[in-house]
Write a protein that holds these residues in place. Structure first.
Motif, PDB file in Angstrom:
ATOM      1  N   ASP A 106       0.826  -1.209   0.000  1.00 17.33           N
ATOM      2  CA  ASP A 106       0.000   0.000   0.000  1.00 17.33           C
ATOM      3  C   ASP A 106       0.859   1.257   0.000  1.00 17.33           C
ATOM      4  O   ASP A 106       0.398   2.322  -0.413  1.00 17.33           O
ATOM      5  N   LEU A 107       2.095   1.129   0.461  1.00 21.58           N
ATOM      6  CA  LEU A 107       3.030   2.251   0.449  1.00 21.58           C
ATOM      7  C   LEU A 107       4.317   1.791  -0.212  1.00 21.58           C
ATOM      8  O   LEU A 107       4.985   0.877   0.278  1.00 21.58           O
ATOM      9  N   THR A 108       4.635   2.411  -1.324  1.00 24.09           N
ATOM     10  CA  THR A 108       5.847   2.039  -2.052  1.00 24.09           C
ATOM     11  C   THR A 108       6.706   3.275  -2.276  1.00 24.09           C
ATOM     12  O   THR A 108       6.193   4.379  -2.456  1.00 24.09           O
ATOM     13  N   LEU A 109       8.005   3.069  -2.269  1.00 25.81           N
ATOM     14  CA  LEU A 109       8.977   4.147  -2.447  1.00 25.81           C
ATOM     15  C   LEU A 109       9.879   3.796  -3.618  1.00 25.81           C
ATOM     16  O   LEU A 109      10.326   2.650  -3.754  1.00 25.81           O
ATOM     17  N   SER A 110      10.127   4.777  -4.478  1.00 26.14           N
ATOM     18  CA  SER A 110      10.983   4.535  -5.634  1.00 26.14           C
ATOM     19  C   SER A 110      12.415   4.238  -5.202  1.00 26.14           C
ATOM     20  O   SER A 110      12.824   4.559  -4.075  1.00 26.14           O
ATOM     21  N   ARG A 117       4.234   6.229  -3.453  1.00 26.57           N
ATOM     22  CA  ARG A 117       2.835   5.981  -3.806  1.00 26.57           C
ATOM     23  C   ARG A 117       2.157   5.300  -2.613  1.00 26.57           C
ATOM     24  O   ARG A 117       2.702   4.352  -2.051  1.00 26.57           O
ATOM     25  N   ILE A 118       0.978   5.803  -2.245  1.00 26.08           N
ATOM     26  CA  ILE A 118       0.267   5.227  -1.112  1.00 26.08           C
ATOM     27  C   ILE A 118      -1.203   5.032  -1.476  1.00 26.08           C
ATOM     28  O   ILE A 118      -1.797   5.857  -2.169  1.00 26.08           O
ATOM     29  N   ARG A 119      -1.745   3.918  -1.060  1.00 19.21           N
ATOM     30  CA  ARG A 119      -3.161   3.629  -1.262  1.00 19.21           C
ATOM     31  C   ARG A 119      -3.876   3.785   0.082  1.00 19.21           C
ATOM     32  O   ARG A 119      -3.548   3.094   1.048  1.00 19.21           O
ATOM     33  N   LEU A 120      -4.815   4.717   0.122  1.00 17.01           N
ATOM     34  CA  LEU A 120      -5.507   5.004   1.372  1.00 17.01           C
ATOM     35  C   LEU A 120      -6.866   4.307   1.428  1.00 17.01           C
ATOM     36  O   LEU A 120      -7.580   4.246   0.409  1.00 17.01           O
ATOM     37  N   THR A 185      -6.770  14.280   4.323  1.00 17.18           N
ATOM     38  CA  THR A 185      -5.713  13.296   4.585  1.00 17.18           C
ATOM     39  C   THR A 185      -4.688  13.320   3.467  1.00 17.18           C
ATOM     40  O   THR A 185      -3.470  13.252   3.709  1.00 17.18           O
ATOM     41  N   ARG A 186      -5.157  13.415   2.226  1.00 17.96           N
ATOM     42  CA  ARG A 186      -4.220  13.511   1.097  1.00 17.96           C
ATOM     43  C   ARG A 186      -3.328  14.745   1.242  1.00 17.96           C
ATOM     44  O   ARG A 186      -2.115  14.683   1.024  1.00 17.96           O
ATOM     45  N   THR A 187      -3.948  15.866   1.607  1.00 15.40           N
ATOM     46  CA  THR A 187      -3.186  17.107   1.750  1.00 15.40           C
ATOM     47  C   THR A 187      -2.140  16.973   2.851  1.00 15.40           C
ATOM     48  O   THR A 187      -0.988  17.419   2.705  1.00 15.40           O
ATOM     49  N   MET A 188      -2.528  16.348   3.967  1.00 16.35           N
ATOM     50  CA  MET A 188      -1.603  16.176   5.085  1.00 16.35           C
ATOM     51  C   MET A 188      -0.421  15.304   4.690  1.00 16.35           C
ATOM     52  O   MET A 188       0.746  15.644   4.932  1.00 16.35           O
ATOM     53  N   LEU A 189      -0.691  14.157   4.046  1.00 15.37           N
ATOM     54  CA  LEU A 189       0.379  13.240   3.668  1.00 15.37           C
ATOM     55  C   LEU A 189       1.282  13.844   2.586  1.00 15.37           C
ATOM     56  O   LEU A 189       2.509  13.696   2.630  1.00 15.37           O
ATOM     57  N   THR A 190       0.662  14.526   1.622  1.00 16.01           N
ATOM     58  CA  THR A 190       1.457  15.149   0.562  1.00 16.01           C
ATOM     59  C   THR A 190       2.404  16.193   1.141  1.00 16.01           C
ATOM     60  O   THR A 190       3.585  16.273   0.746  1.00 16.01           O
ATOM     61  N   GLY A 191       1.898  16.996   2.070  1.00 18.39           N
ATOM     62  CA  GLY A 191       2.748  17.992   2.705  1.00 18.39           C
ATOM     63  C   GLY A 191       3.856  17.366   3.528  1.00 18.39           C
ATOM     64  O   GLY A 191       4.995  17.863   3.540  1.00 18.39           O
ATOM     65  N   MET A 192       3.551  16.290   4.220  1.00 28.78           N
ATOM     66  CA  MET A 192       4.554  15.627   5.063  1.00 28.78           C
ATOM     67  C   MET A 192       5.672  15.039   4.203  1.00 28.78           C
ATOM     68  O   MET A 192       6.866  15.184   4.517  1.00 28.78           O
ATOM     69  N   ASP A 197      11.232  16.028   0.702  1.00 29.85           N
ATOM     70  CA  ASP A 197      11.632  16.076  -0.704  1.00 29.85           C
ATOM     71  C   ASP A 197      11.214  14.804  -1.453  1.00 29.85           C
ATOM     72  O   ASP A 197      11.952  14.274  -2.311  1.00 29.85           O
ATOM     73  N   ILE A 198      10.046  14.304  -1.110  1.00 28.13           N
ATOM     74  CA  ILE A 198       9.498  13.124  -1.788  1.00 28.13           C
ATOM     75  C   ILE A 198       8.147  13.519  -2.387  1.00 28.13           C
ATOM     76  O   ILE A 198       7.273  14.051  -1.699  1.00 28.13           O
ATOM     77  N   GLN A 199       7.997  13.250  -3.674  1.00 28.53           N
ATOM     78  CA  GLN A 199       6.740  13.533  -4.343  1.00 28.53           C
ATOM     79  C   GLN A 199       5.804  12.346  -4.142  1.00 28.53           C
ATOM     80  O   GLN A 199       6.106  11.228  -4.574  1.00 28.53           O
ATOM     81  N   LEU A 200       4.670  12.591  -3.498  1.00 24.20           N
ATOM     82  CA  LEU A 200       3.748  11.519  -3.133  1.00 24.20           C
ATOM     83  C   LEU A 200       2.541  11.496  -4.061  1.00 24.20           C
ATOM     84  O   LEU A 200       1.952  12.529  -4.377  1.00 24.20           O
ATOM     85  N   THR A 201       2.174  10.294  -4.460  1.00 27.88           N
ATOM     86  CA  THR A 201       0.944  10.056  -5.208  1.00 27.88           C
ATOM     87  C   THR A 201      -0.009   9.259  -4.320  1.00 27.88           C
ATOM     88  O   THR A 201       0.355   8.191  -3.816  1.00 27.88           O
ATOM     89  N   VAL A 202      -1.187   9.814  -4.086  1.00 27.24           N
ATOM     90  CA  VAL A 202      -2.165   9.170  -3.221  1.00 27.24           C
ATOM     91  C   VAL A 202      -3.254   8.556  -4.069  1.00 27.24           C
ATOM     92  O   VAL A 202      -3.850   9.212  -4.934  1.00 27.24           O
ATOM     93  N   VAL A 203      -3.523   7.269  -3.816  1.00 20.93           N
ATOM     94  CA  VAL A 203      -4.550   6.535  -4.552  1.00 20.93           C
ATOM     95  C   VAL A 203      -5.582   6.040  -3.552  1.00 20.93           C
ATOM     96  O   VAL A 203      -5.238   5.477  -2.511  1.00 20.93           O
ATOM     97  N   GLY A 204      -6.852   6.224  -3.879  1.00 18.99           N
ATOM     98  CA  GLY A 204      -7.914   5.730  -3.008  1.00 18.99           C
ATOM     99  C   GLY A 204      -8.303   4.323  -3.370  1.00 18.99           C
ATOM    100  O   GLY A 204      -7.959   3.797  -4.438  1.00 18.99           O
ATOM    101  N   ASP A 205      -9.062   3.689  -2.448  1.00 24.32           N
ATOM    102  CA  ASP A 205      -9.541   2.326  -2.710  1.00 24.32           C
ATOM    103  C   ASP A 205     -10.536   2.336  -3.866  1.00 24.32           C
ATOM    104  O   ASP A 205     -11.299   3.269  -4.033  1.00 24.32           O
TER     105      ASP A 205
END
Length: 205
Positions: A106-110, A117-120, A185-192, A197-205
């Motif tokens: 559900d959480l992968t890092l390049s 990339r994270i699946r919420l 939640t997406r906004t919080m995780l993206t900001g974190m 210095d990691i670009q996050l892509t959030v994917v929903g179920d």
């Protein structure tokens, strides 16, 4: 009979003296020996358990509902039997995303650590939290038979509280509160992740 009369006379004198004492203490602003005191004999609060929380409470909705509930008895006038209650309820409903259910993958890092990339999971709703200072029985009309029943058993307002909670839950489900929680939640995780210095892509179920 003489003993009974003396006992009654003694009690009458005691009552008169008590009343006179109360009047005198009030008139001369003296400490009242008969003042009412509240004694709290409650048991200490016991901590039964501590649970770890993996939930991000991302949105809170404030709701108010006025219940107008009437119970009628067929063929019987309302002043004889029946009941109508106006009940005001106010409270909040929390929307949260449970992060404890994230599984492997559900959480992968390049490989270079620059993207992730994270699946919420979908947001969920907590049960309504009623504000007891703003939740009350506004008015109630009861038939004669219902009022006589109150003299036998204590009137219970639990059904009104439960109905208010059900209506608040239904309103929260239709309000878009869960969608707002997911967006927050997406906004919080993206900001974190951005702070790392990691670009996050959030994917929903």
């Amino acid at each position: 009979m003489g003993v009974v009369l003396r006992l009654v006379s003694t009690l009458a004198v005691a009552v008169v003296l008590a009343v006179v004492a109360l009047l005198l203490f009030g008139r001369f602003d003296l400490p009242n020996p008969f003042r009412t005191e509240t004694v709290d004999r409650s048991q200490p609060v016991l901590l039964e358990s501590v649970q770890e929380i993996s939930q991000f409470h991302a949105a809170v909705g404030t709701f108010e509902v006025i219940l107008d509930q009437e119970e009628e008895v067929r063929w019987v006038p309302g002043f004889i039997a029946g009941e109508r209650s106006l009940f005001v309820a106010a409270g909040t409903v929390n929307a949260y995303v449970d992060l404890s259910g994230l599984a492997d993958g559900d959480l992968t890092l390049s490989e270079d650590g620059t993207t992730a990339r994270i699946r919420l999971p979908e947001a969920q709703l907590d049960p309504p939290n009623l504000d007891h200072d703003r939740t009350y029985l506004y008015s109630q009309d009861r038939g004669v038979i219902n009022r006589l029943g109150d003299a036998i058993s204590t009137q219970d307002q639990q059904e009104l509280y439960q109905l208010a909670e059900e209506k608040m839950t239904a309103a929260a489900q239709e309000s878009g509160l869960t969608q707002q929680a997911e967006e927050n939640t997406r906004t919080m995780l993206t900001g974190m992740f951005s702070a790392l210095d990691i670009q996050l892509t959030v994917v929903g179920d």
